[in-house]
Design a protein around this motif. Structure first.
Motif, mmCIF file in Angstrom:
data_model
loop_
_atom_site.group_PDB
_atom_site.id
_atom_site.type_symbol
_atom_site.label_atom_id
_atom_site.label_comp_id
_atom_site.label_asym_id
_atom_site.label_seq_id
_atom_site.Cartn_x
_atom_site.Cartn_y
_atom_site.Cartn_z
ATOM 1 N N ILE A 286 0.866 -1.180 0.000
ATOM 2 C CA ILE A 286 0.000 0.000 0.000
ATOM 3 C C ILE A 286 0.899 1.225 0.000
ATOM 4 O O ILE A 286 1.834 1.338 0.803
ATOM 5 C CB ILE A 286 -0.936 0.032 1.220
ATOM 6 C CG1 ILE A 286 -1.968 -1.102 1.127
ATOM 7 C CG2 ILE A 286 -1.648 1.388 1.324
ATOM 8 C CD1 ILE A 286 -2.863 -1.212 2.351
ATOM 9 N N ILE A 287 0.613 2.165 -0.910
ATOM 10 C CA ILE A 287 1.387 3.398 -1.022
ATOM 11 C C ILE A 287 0.474 4.569 -0.665
ATOM 12 O O ILE A 287 -0.615 4.717 -1.225
ATOM 13 C CB ILE A 287 1.947 3.569 -2.441
ATOM 14 C CG1 ILE A 287 2.885 2.399 -2.781
ATOM 15 C CG2 ILE A 287 2.691 4.902 -2.588
ATOM 16 C CD1 ILE A 287 3.299 2.334 -4.248
ATOM 17 N N ILE A 288 0.918 5.385 0.274
ATOM 18 C CA ILE A 288 0.144 6.545 0.726
ATOM 19 C C ILE A 288 0.603 7.765 -0.051
ATOM 20 O O ILE A 288 1.735 8.217 0.091
ATOM 21 C CB ILE A 288 0.325 6.781 2.240
ATOM 22 C CG1 ILE A 288 -0.012 5.516 3.028
ATOM 23 C CG2 ILE A 288 -0.525 7.960 2.700
ATOM 24 C CD1 ILE A 288 0.404 5.579 4.492
ATOM 25 N N SER B 134 6.692 10.272 -6.609
ATOM 26 C CA SER B 134 7.458 9.212 -5.935
ATOM 27 C C SER B 134 6.583 7.999 -5.668
ATOM 28 O O SER B 134 7.012 6.854 -5.850
ATOM 29 C CB SER B 134 8.068 9.726 -4.633
ATOM 30 O OG SER B 134 7.067 10.169 -3.732
ATOM 31 N N GLY B 135 5.331 8.246 -5.245
ATOM 32 C CA GLY B 135 4.414 7.130 -5.017
ATOM 33 C C GLY B 135 4.062 6.408 -6.300
ATOM 34 O O GLY B 135 4.016 5.172 -6.343
ATOM 35 N N LEU B 136 3.812 7.176 -7.369
ATOM 36 C CA LEU B 136 3.508 6.555 -8.664
ATOM 37 C C LEU B 136 4.689 5.749 -9.184
ATOM 38 O O LEU B 136 4.517 4.669 -9.759
ATOM 39 C CB LEU B 136 3.123 7.630 -9.678
ATOM 40 C CG LEU B 136 1.788 8.349 -9.444
ATOM 41 C CD1 LEU B 136 1.611 9.465 -10.469
ATOM 42 C CD2 LEU B 136 0.613 7.372 -9.507
ATOM 43 N N VAL C 48 -0.423 -3.830 -5.931
ATOM 44 C CA VAL C 48 -0.203 -2.499 -5.363
ATOM 45 C C VAL C 48 -1.518 -1.727 -5.242
ATOM 46 O O VAL C 48 -2.364 -1.769 -6.141
ATOM 47 C CB VAL C 48 0.790 -1.695 -6.243
ATOM 48 C CG1 VAL C 48 0.846 -0.239 -5.815
ATOM 49 C CG2 VAL C 48 2.179 -2.322 -6.178
ATOM 50 N N LEU C 49 -1.661 -1.008 -4.133
ATOM 51 C CA LEU C 49 -2.765 -0.072 -3.947
ATOM 52 C C LEU C 49 -2.188 1.293 -3.585
ATOM 53 O O LEU C 49 -1.459 1.412 -2.597
ATOM 54 C CB LEU C 49 -3.699 -0.544 -2.826
ATOM 55 C CG LEU C 49 -4.800 0.452 -2.397
ATOM 56 C CD1 LEU C 49 -5.799 0.683 -3.534
ATOM 57 C CD2 LEU C 49 -5.524 -0.043 -1.137
ATOM 58 N N ILE C 50 -2.479 2.306 -4.407
ATOM 59 C CA ILE C 50 -2.070 3.678 -4.111
ATOM 60 C C ILE C 50 -3.296 4.453 -3.649
ATOM 61 O O ILE C 50 -4.321 4.484 -4.336
ATOM 62 C CB ILE C 50 -1.438 4.363 -5.339
ATOM 63 C CG1 ILE C 50 -0.190 3.590 -5.791
ATOM 64 C CG2 ILE C 50 -1.077 5.810 -5.019
ATOM 65 C CD1 ILE C 50 0.496 4.184 -7.017
ATOM 66 N N THR D 5 9.312 7.446 0.991
ATOM 67 C CA THR D 5 9.793 7.893 -0.311
ATOM 68 C C THR D 5 9.384 9.349 -0.476
ATOM 69 O O THR D 5 8.688 9.904 0.356
ATOM 70 C CB THR D 5 9.233 7.004 -1.448
ATOM 71 O OG1 THR D 5 9.969 7.238 -2.634
ATOM 72 C CG2 THR D 5 7.752 7.270 -1.698
ATOM 73 N N GLY D 6 9.862 9.995 -1.546
ATOM 74 C CA GLY D 6 9.494 11.386 -1.784
ATOM 75 C C GLY D 6 10.660 12.348 -1.688
ATOM 76 O O GLY D 6 11.793 11.951 -1.411
ATOM 77 N N GLN D 7 10.391 13.648 -1.895
ATOM 78 C CA GLN D 7 11.440 14.655 -1.954
ATOM 79 C C GLN D 7 12.201 14.785 -0.640
ATOM 80 O O GLN D 7 13.367 15.185 -0.639
ATOM 81 C CB GLN D 7 10.869 16.001 -2.383
ATOM 82 C CG GLN D 7 9.846 16.618 -1.441
ATOM 83 C CD GLN D 7 9.338 17.963 -1.943
ATOM 84 O OE1 GLN D 7 9.850 18.516 -2.912
ATOM 85 N NE2 GLN D 7 8.323 18.486 -1.290
ATOM 86 N N ASP D 8 11.593 14.430 0.489
ATOM 87 C CA ASP D 8 12.305 14.516 1.764
ATOM 88 C C ASP D 8 13.418 13.476 1.874
ATOM 89 O O ASP D 8 14.369 13.649 2.633
ATOM 90 C CB ASP D 8 11.334 14.329 2.934
ATOM 91 C CG ASP D 8 10.375 15.495 3.086
ATOM 92 O OD1 ASP D 8 10.670 16.569 2.533
ATOM 93 O OD2 ASP D 8 9.338 15.338 3.749
#
Length: 517
Positions: free
Chosen positions: A12-14, A19-21, A34-36, A485-488
């Motif tokens: 599961i991606i929040i 980044s999530g995609l 996968v579930l976004i 994940t992500g810009q951070d």
């Protein structure tokens, strides 16, 4: 349980930002179910667009470097996760223009033209400009080892982190001003070279030098824009996830990450529905993830890391529409960066002290000039976005009021700010004077409502020197099966957030996907 949500998923991606995609596309390719989940009513995070009265605007994507080069990492990755369906239009060579009270400076691609143009502007500093280009190259070459250290944990991290990060940290511990001053003696040249500081949100004496180098290098060889607009990014990636059995759902906010015995078991939605999974990835930013979604007190030691970083600044954006074509208006695709003086840090200080002072930077982007398909979709219409810094503190009195229902005082405040921005548009783009047909202003409260950033911040956490010393800013967390994940995790911007998706997926799969791509 809702009809379109199953009982169990591999991952599961929040958050459905890039980044999530990216994580979703890469994991789906490896066979993960996968579930976004996206809280907003639109998929794509800062890559989505919105429409009003026949106009359409970007909310976050204004130009992307390197993707015209089909062999570049960013282009190869986009091709991979979009099944080669995402197309790019290369902007004109003059991608940015830095405008100061006495003079304007064009940033021109490719790199050789940039160098030649800078040497025309600063003929007495030719050798220093060459040294600057070499220094940017050296800093960027040190980045891969630094970022690869983020994939490590346990004994290997203790043994290798110091070796892998030493050179990069030498530069990241400098401010942009300090780094530029090692090779440039002319303060005016330093200010011009640092003109893209708005791309990472901090002026030269506050931002980390590595951030400047990565942004500068990203655009040296030119800038690009998605054909069909930035909404095409999500529109081309989501089908590649869905055709492999994955799901991407809007209007599904996550209340908390479901944790039992120190293990992430799935998520709890805002309506109380529980969904289980083998892994959970948060693309919602470290501040949101640790302060809102991780509620288990056992991990307060981990959450205290937030005290070591600061949220980035907020912004206001005026979305402007014209009932004339780009050609009729004489509109070009060059981004304009407008400054009240060469002292960026002093400009920021004055504005923070009194918001009625000059904007420390005013950025103008012309999306309808960048997209070759614009006129086919929006005949006789054009748009622009104008971004200025705007402190969240200025909006505190309205922060608890709902979107679109914040009252007349808020609307009056916005109108006053809008008129200041319009005045600047007419000054610097006289061809647009009295041509505006529609405008709408977003504020840090809009960012809080739409992107769910707690302080209405634009760039996640600040890109100052201390940020790059945080070894906890990595995909793997102390909570088993929970990843970030992500810009951070890497750096600001679409390319940084995109690469973080590859890093997080590499850690999960224990494969070096960077090398594979």
């Amino acid at each position: 349980m809702r009809k379109n949500i199953n009982q169990n998923y591999d991952t599961i991606i929040i958050g459905s930002g890039i980044s999530g995609l990216c994580c979703g596309a890469l994991l789906s390719e490896q066979g993960d179910k996968v579930l976004i989940l996206e809280k907003h009513f639109k998929i794509g995070g800062y890559t989505h667009t919105f429409k009003r009265k026949g106009f359409e605007w970007d909310v976050g994507i204004h130009y992307i470097g390197s993707v015209h080069n089909k062999k570049s990492f960013t282009r190869r990755l986009f091709d991979k996760i979009s099944d080669n369906n995402l197309k790019w239009n290369k902007m004109s060579d003059n991608y940015d223009r830095m405008i100061f009270p006495d003079k304007s400076y064009n940033f021109i691609a490719p790199r050789k033209k940039f160098i030649d143009q800078m040497k025309i502007y600063f003929s007495k500093n030719k050798a220093e400009i060459d040294d600057y280009i070499e220094l940017v190259k050296e800093v960027n070459s040190s980045a891969m080892k630094y970022f690869s250290a983020k994939a490590l944990s346990g004994i290997s991290e203790k043994l290798l982190r110091g070796f892998l990060t030493r050179k990069f940290l030498k530069y990241s511990n400098m401010t942009t001003f300090e780094g530029l001053s090692t090779v440039i003696s002319n303060d005016k040249l330093i200010s011009v070279l640092a003109g893209q500081w708005g791309d990472y949100g901090m002026p030269p004496k506050e931002s980390s030098f590595v951030m400047h180098c990565m942004i500068a290098n990203h655009y040296f060889d030119g800038a690009n824009y998605p054909v069909g607009g930035s909404s095409m990014i999500a529109k081309t990636i989501v089908p590649s996830i869905e055709k492999k059995g994955g799901q991407v759902l809007a209007n599904n906010g996550v209340k908390e990450i479901w944790i039992e015995n120190g293990i992430a078991k799935g998520v709890v939605l805002e309506d109380g529905v529980k969904i289980s999974s083998q892994k959970v990835i948060s693309s919602a930013g470290v501040n949101n993830t640790l302060s809102k979604l991780v509620r288990n007190k056992k991990f307060n030691f981990y959450k205290k890391n937030l005290e070591k970083v600061s949220p980035s600044s907020g912004h206001a954006c005026l979305y402007v529409g014209f009932n004339k074509s780009v050609d009729e208006l004489g509109m070009t695709d060059t981004n304009l960066w407008i400054y009240p003086s060469y002292d960026h840090d002093d400009n920021v200080r004055k504005f923070k002290d009194d918001q009625n002072n000059d904007f420390p930077v005013l950025y103008m982007s012309f999306a309808s000039s960048k997209d070759p398909e614009w006129q086919h979709k929006h005949k006789e219409k054009s748009t622009m976005e104008v971004i200025v810094p705007s402190l969240f503190d200025h909006y505190k009195q309205w922060e608890n009021k709902p979107w679109k229902k914040r009252g007349s005082d808020y609307e009056n405040f916005k109108e006053k700010l809008s008129q200041r921005i319009i005045k600047a548009i007419y000054k610097h783009c006289p061809n647009l004077k009295n041509e505006i047909s529609y405008y709408e202003l977003s504020t840090p409260l809009s960012t809080k409502s739409m992107a769910n950033y707690i302080n209405g911040e634009l760039y996640g956490i600040d890109h100052d020197p201390k940020r790059f010393n945080q070894d906890w800013l990595k995909p793997k967390t102390p909570i088993k099966n929970l990843y970030l994940t992500g810009q951070d995790i890497l750096t600001v911007g679409l390319a940084g957030a995109l690469a973080s998706g590859v890093l997080t997926t590499s850690v999960i799969l224990r494969k070096n996907l960077f090398k594979k791509i």
